[in-house]
Design a protein around this motif. Structure first.
Motif, PDB file in Angstrom:
ATOM      1  N   ASP A  32     -26.674  -9.633  -4.162  1.00 13.98           N
ATOM      2  CA  ASP A  32     -27.737  -8.671  -4.485  1.00 13.98           C
ATOM      3  C   ASP A  32     -27.289  -7.647  -5.525  1.00 13.98           C
ATOM      4  O   ASP A  32     -28.118  -7.054  -6.218  1.00 13.98           O
ATOM      5  CB  ASP A  32     -28.179  -7.934  -3.223  1.00 13.98           C
ATOM      6  CG  ASP A  32     -28.867  -8.851  -2.231  1.00 13.98           C
ATOM      7  OD1 ASP A  32     -29.551  -9.793  -2.683  1.00 13.98           O
ATOM      8  OD2 ASP A  32     -28.721  -8.636  -1.013  1.00 13.98           O
ATOM      9  N   GLY A  33     -25.992  -7.425  -5.610  1.00 11.70           N
ATOM     10  CA  GLY A  33     -25.453  -6.444  -6.549  1.00 11.70           C
ATOM     11  C   GLY A  33     -23.949  -6.600  -6.633  1.00 11.70           C
ATOM     12  O   GLY A  33     -23.339  -7.304  -5.821  1.00 11.70           O
TER      13      GLY A  33
ATOM     14  N   SER B 244     -26.406  -8.043 -17.690  1.00  7.88           N
ATOM     15  CA  SER B 244     -27.333  -8.848 -16.899  1.00  7.88           C
ATOM     16  C   SER B 244     -28.326  -7.975 -16.147  1.00  7.88           C
ATOM     17  O   SER B 244     -28.245  -6.741 -16.176  1.00  7.88           O
ATOM     18  CB  SER B 244     -26.551  -9.718 -15.903  1.00  7.88           C
ATOM     19  OG  SER B 244     -26.047  -8.929 -14.838  1.00  7.88           O
ATOM     20  N   ASP B 245     -29.258  -8.634 -15.447  1.00  4.78           N
ATOM     21  CA  ASP B 245     -30.259  -7.899 -14.675  1.00  4.78           C
ATOM     22  C   ASP B 245     -29.797  -7.605 -13.249  1.00  4.78           C
ATOM     23  O   ASP B 245     -30.554  -7.081 -12.434  1.00  4.78           O
ATOM     24  CB  ASP B 245     -31.576  -8.675 -14.642  1.00  4.78           C
ATOM     25  CG  ASP B 245     -31.421 -10.075 -14.054  1.00  4.78           C
ATOM     26  OD1 ASP B 245     -30.264 -10.484 -13.777  1.00  4.78           O
ATOM     27  OD2 ASP B 245     -32.445 -10.763 -13.867  1.00  4.78           O
TER      28      ASP B 245
ATOM     29  N   ARG C 215     -25.039   1.995 -16.895  1.00  8.25           N
ATOM     30  CA  ARG C 215     -24.687   1.617 -15.533  1.00  8.25           C
ATOM     31  C   ARG C 215     -24.191   2.822 -14.747  1.00  8.25           C
ATOM     32  O   ARG C 215     -23.578   3.731 -15.294  1.00  8.25           O
ATOM     33  CB  ARG C 215     -23.595   0.538 -15.534  1.00  8.25           C
ATOM     34  CG  ARG C 215     -24.053  -0.813 -16.084  1.00  8.25           C
ATOM     35  CD  ARG C 215     -25.113  -1.437 -15.198  1.00  8.25           C
ATOM     36  NE  ARG C 215     -25.444  -2.799 -15.609  1.00  8.25           N
ATOM     37  CZ  ARG C 215     -26.347  -3.553 -15.007  1.00  8.25           C
ATOM     38  NH1 ARG C 215     -27.015  -3.075 -13.953  1.00  8.25           N
ATOM     39  NH2 ARG C 215     -26.604  -4.770 -15.428  1.00  8.25           N
ATOM     40  N   ILE C 216     -24.452   2.808 -13.438  1.00 13.81           N
ATOM     41  CA  ILE C 216     -23.912   3.844 -12.566  1.00 13.81           C
ATOM     42  C   ILE C 216     -22.398   3.675 -12.488  1.00 13.81           C
ATOM     43  O   ILE C 216     -21.894   2.558 -12.342  1.00 13.81           O
ATOM     44  CB  ILE C 216     -24.525   3.754 -11.163  1.00 13.81           C
ATOM     45  CG1 ILE C 216     -26.023   4.066 -11.207  1.00 13.81           C
ATOM     46  CG2 ILE C 216     -23.820   4.705 -10.196  1.00 13.81           C
ATOM     47  CD1 ILE C 216     -26.728   3.860  -9.878  1.00 13.81           C
ATOM     48  N   ALA C 217     -21.670   4.774 -12.597  1.00 14.94           N
ATOM     49  CA  ALA C 217     -20.211   4.736 -12.493  1.00 14.94           C
ATOM     50  C   ALA C 217     -19.739   5.809 -11.516  1.00 14.94           C
ATOM     51  O   ALA C 217     -20.257   6.922 -11.505  1.00 14.94           O
ATOM     52  CB  ALA C 217     -19.577   4.952 -13.860  1.00 14.94           C
ATOM     53  N   VAL C 218     -18.777   5.442 -10.680  1.00 12.01           N
ATOM     54  CA  VAL C 218     -18.115   6.397  -9.801  1.00 12.01           C
ATOM     55  C   VAL C 218     -16.680   6.521 -10.308  1.00 12.01           C
ATOM     56  O   VAL C 218     -15.948   5.530 -10.357  1.00 12.01           O
ATOM     57  CB  VAL C 218     -18.135   5.946  -8.332  1.00 12.01           C
ATOM     58  CG1 VAL C 218     -17.446   6.972  -7.442  1.00 12.01           C
ATOM     59  CG2 VAL C 218     -19.576   5.719  -7.868  1.00 12.01           C
TER      60      VAL C 218
ATOM     61  N   LEU D  22     -29.260   1.313  -5.485  1.00 13.09           N
ATOM     62  CA  LEU D  22     -29.748   0.628  -6.679  1.00 13.09           C
ATOM     63  C   LEU D  22     -30.479  -0.671  -6.312  1.00 13.09           C
ATOM     64  O   LEU D  22     -31.447  -1.063  -6.970  1.00 13.09           O
ATOM     65  CB  LEU D  22     -28.565   0.326  -7.602  1.00 13.09           C
ATOM     66  CG  LEU D  22     -28.842  -0.127  -9.032  1.00 13.09           C
ATOM     67  CD1 LEU D  22     -29.694   0.890  -9.780  1.00 13.09           C
ATOM     68  CD2 LEU D  22     -27.536  -0.375  -9.771  1.00 13.09           C
ATOM     69  N   ILE D  23     -30.028  -1.315  -5.251  1.00  9.50           N
ATOM     70  CA  ILE D  23     -30.642  -2.569  -4.794  1.00  9.50           C
ATOM     71  C   ILE D  23     -31.956  -2.296  -4.049  1.00  9.50           C
ATOM     72  O   ILE D  23     -32.969  -2.939  -4.319  1.00  9.50           O
ATOM     73  CB  ILE D  23     -29.664  -3.339  -3.873  1.00  9.50           C
ATOM     74  CG1 ILE D  23     -28.453  -3.829  -4.668  1.00  9.50           C
ATOM     75  CG2 ILE D  23     -30.371  -4.509  -3.188  1.00  9.50           C
ATOM     76  CD1 ILE D  23     -27.306  -4.282  -3.779  1.00  9.50           C
ATOM     77  N   GLU D  24     -31.908  -1.350  -3.136  1.00 10.25           N
ATOM     78  CA  GLU D  24     -33.051  -1.145  -2.248  1.00 10.25           C
ATOM     79  C   GLU D  24     -34.133  -0.244  -2.846  1.00 10.25           C
ATOM     80  O   GLU D  24     -35.302  -0.381  -2.489  1.00 10.25           O
ATOM     81  CB  GLU D  24     -32.552  -0.559  -0.922  1.00 10.25           C
ATOM     82  CG  GLU D  24     -31.626  -1.512  -0.167  1.00 10.25           C
ATOM     83  CD  GLU D  24     -31.215  -0.981   1.190  1.00 10.25           C
ATOM     84  OE1 GLU D  24     -31.571   0.176   1.516  1.00 10.25           O
ATOM     85  OE2 GLU D  24     -30.540  -1.719   1.938  1.00 10.25           O
ATOM     86  N   LYS D  25     -33.746   0.661  -3.732  1.00  9.39           N
ATOM     87  CA  LYS D  25     -34.722   1.573  -4.343  1.00  9.39           C
ATOM     88  C   LYS D  25     -34.493   1.655  -5.851  1.00  9.39           C
ATOM     89  O   LYS D  25     -34.135   2.712  -6.381  1.00  9.39           O
ATOM     90  CB  LYS D  25     -34.625   2.957  -3.705  1.00  9.39           C
ATOM     91  CG  LYS D  25     -34.929   2.954  -2.215  1.00  9.39           C
ATOM     92  CD  LYS D  25     -34.803   4.356  -1.621  1.00  9.39           C
ATOM     93  CE  LYS D  25     -35.111   4.347  -0.128  1.00  9.39           C
ATOM     94  NZ  LYS D  25     -34.968   5.697   0.475  1.00  9.39           N
ATOM     95  N   PRO D  26     -34.689   0.550  -6.543  1.00  8.34           N
ATOM     96  CA  PRO D  26     -34.371   0.517  -7.974  1.00  8.34           C
ATOM     97  C   PRO D  26     -35.202   1.477  -8.819  1.00  8.34           C
ATOM     98  O   PRO D  26     -34.731   1.959  -9.849  1.00  8.34           O
ATOM     99  CB  PRO D  26     -34.647  -0.941  -8.362  1.00  8.34           C
ATOM    100  CG  PRO D  26     -35.612  -1.438  -7.331  1.00  8.34           C
ATOM    101  CD  PRO D  26     -35.238  -0.742  -6.075  1.00  8.34           C
ATOM    102  N   LYS D  27     -36.421   1.768  -8.382  1.00  5.12           N
ATOM    103  CA  LYS D  27     -37.290   2.631  -9.194  1.00  5.12           C
ATOM    104  C   LYS D  27     -36.852   4.091  -9.159  1.00  5.12           C
ATOM    105  O   LYS D  27     -37.122   4.846 -10.094  1.00  5.12           O
ATOM    106  CB  LYS D  27     -38.739   2.506  -8.718  1.00  5.12           C
ATOM    107  CG  LYS D  27     -39.359   1.136  -9.005  1.00  5.12           C
ATOM    108  CD  LYS D  27     -40.815   1.091  -8.558  1.00  5.12           C
ATOM    109  CE  LYS D  27     -41.438  -0.268  -8.857  1.00  5.12           C
ATOM    110  NZ  LYS D  27     -42.858  -0.327  -8.419  1.00  5.12           N
TER     111      LYS D  27
END
Length: 390
Positions: free
Chosen positions: A175-176, A195-196, A209-212, A362-367
């Motif tokens: 999923d991610g 990629s998507d 992209r999100i980065a930590v 990011l997977i569950e609430k992409p918007k």
């Protein structure tokens, strides 16, 4: 066919009775159980005392609790439109009855595999014993499992077939992806970034992209400020191989020295791979042999500092009486070193947890997910390896 009725405890008692027996006896389907409930297959041999279990369905839980199947599903998935008392009753019934969700049905219904990929390639080949990444990934795993996800490590091989990282992710339907440690400029990694798939990176920043990221700038500033406060001005730095982490630390090192109005010769700046004790040992010997040798040496990590300490002892010198040293990361071994190492303790548990939460979000609430770069600060550990100079 008969139907299951009664309380969750009744059902649990039936399961216990069903599971009693002697190894090697053949079981057949007991009479009176509902046809829709998973049961031991006729004439299936049970070994080692493992007698199988009655697979309780949501429909059974709904009948036990006196609610609809939809309410059971929502309660188990913590939906907000189900009351807390109902959630508690359903969960207690599920636990008592030994309910296990059907992962295939769950994945199909929610269009997810509940599987997260981790891309982790360590050039030092330390694997999951790496002093920094191991606790980070362990924290990531715990948080991911808490949210209901499994973990798959990504590579380029499936049996004897070679594939790209992206193809591997698609094959396993992740999923991610967490990209934790790799060559971020590799073409396959870049393709995965473009990629998507939902992607979160660790200690490397991409604009989209999100980065930590560990706050390496603040960490290095804290170290330099402390060493300077102890009276040192001749400070050497053995930094790691080129990477975004190294560039952040190196830039902060120079800037912090400039703020203290300290200039150092180029001979004080050397490079060695992270976690390379042999290289750190050799370079330390060279630094100690300089005509105007440093009074303090910074190492790329705590592990490399151990190599430096060995070189110092071999030269007949002592830490911190004759030469001061500092490390980075705050790995467990620094707590048993004598003298205790001055270092930056990285918040590995927090980094792993935040990374997992960001990827799941990011997977569950992409918007509603924000593409952000999250800095996680470390903590200065003063230790005993830096001498106060007059």
């Amino acid at each position: 066919m008969g139907r299951i009725s009664g309380s969750a405890n009744d059902l649990a008692i039936r399961r216990k009775k069903r599971n009693r027996g002697v190894s090697g006896v053949r079981l057949t389907k007991p009479a009176g159980l509902a046809g829709g409930i998973g049961r031991t297959k006729p004439e299936s041999k049970v070994r080692g005392g493992d007698w199988g279990t009655i697979m309780v369905s949501m429909k059974d839980l709904a009948k036990i609790c006196g609610v609809s199947v939809a309410t059971v599903s929502k309660a188990l998935n913590d939906y907000s439109d189900v009351g807390e008392d109902t959630k508690r009753r359903v969960r207690e019934a599920a636990e008592a009855a030994g309910y296990l969700p059907n992962s295939v049905a769950r994945a199909a219904k929610m269009n997810r595999s509940w599987n997260l990929g981790i891309l982790y390639e360590d050039e030092a080949q330390s694997g999951l014993t790496h002093d920094f990444f191991s606790p980070v990934l362990e924290s990531f795993r715990r948080q991911a499992e808490h949210r209901g996800y499994d973990i798959t490590f990504i590579n380029k091989h499936l049996a004897d077939q070679r594939m790209s990282f992206f193809e591997y992710c698609r094959f396993h339907q992740v999923d991610g992806v967490l990209i934790a440690c790799t060559d971020f400029y590799n073409a396959d990694v870049q393709a995965l970034i473009r990629s998507d798939l939902p992607v979160v990176t660790l200690d490397h920043v991409f604009d989209n992209r999100i980065a930590v990221v560990s706050d390496n700038v603040k960490g290095m500033t804290s170290l330099v400020d402390y060493v300077c406060s102890m009276g040192h001005r001749k400070i050497a730095y053995i930094h790691g191989a080129d990477s975004s982490v190294t560039r952040s630390r190196k830039g902060s090192f120079y800037r912090s020295l400039a703020e203290h109005e300290i200039e150092i010769p180029d001979a004080y700046i050397r490079e060695a791979d992270y976690r390379d004790t042999a290289a750190a040992r050799a370079i330390t010997r060279e630094l100690l042999e300089l005509p105007d040798s440093p009074t303090c040496i910074f190492y790329p990590d705590d592990y490399a500092a151990i190599g430096g300490m060995r070189a110092i002892r071999e030269k007949g010198r002592r830490v911190p009486d004759d030469i001061s040293i500092v490390g980075y990361d705050g790995i467990p071994i620094e707590r048993i070193l004598r003298p205790r190492l001055t270092t930056i303790h990285q918040a590995t548990a927090e980094i792993g947890k935040i990374t997992a939460e960001q990827l799941v979000g990011l997977i569950e609430k992409p918007k509603t997910a924000l593409i952000e770069h999250i800095l996680v600060a470390g903590t200065l550990v003063e230790g005993e390896s830096v001498k106060r100079l007059p």
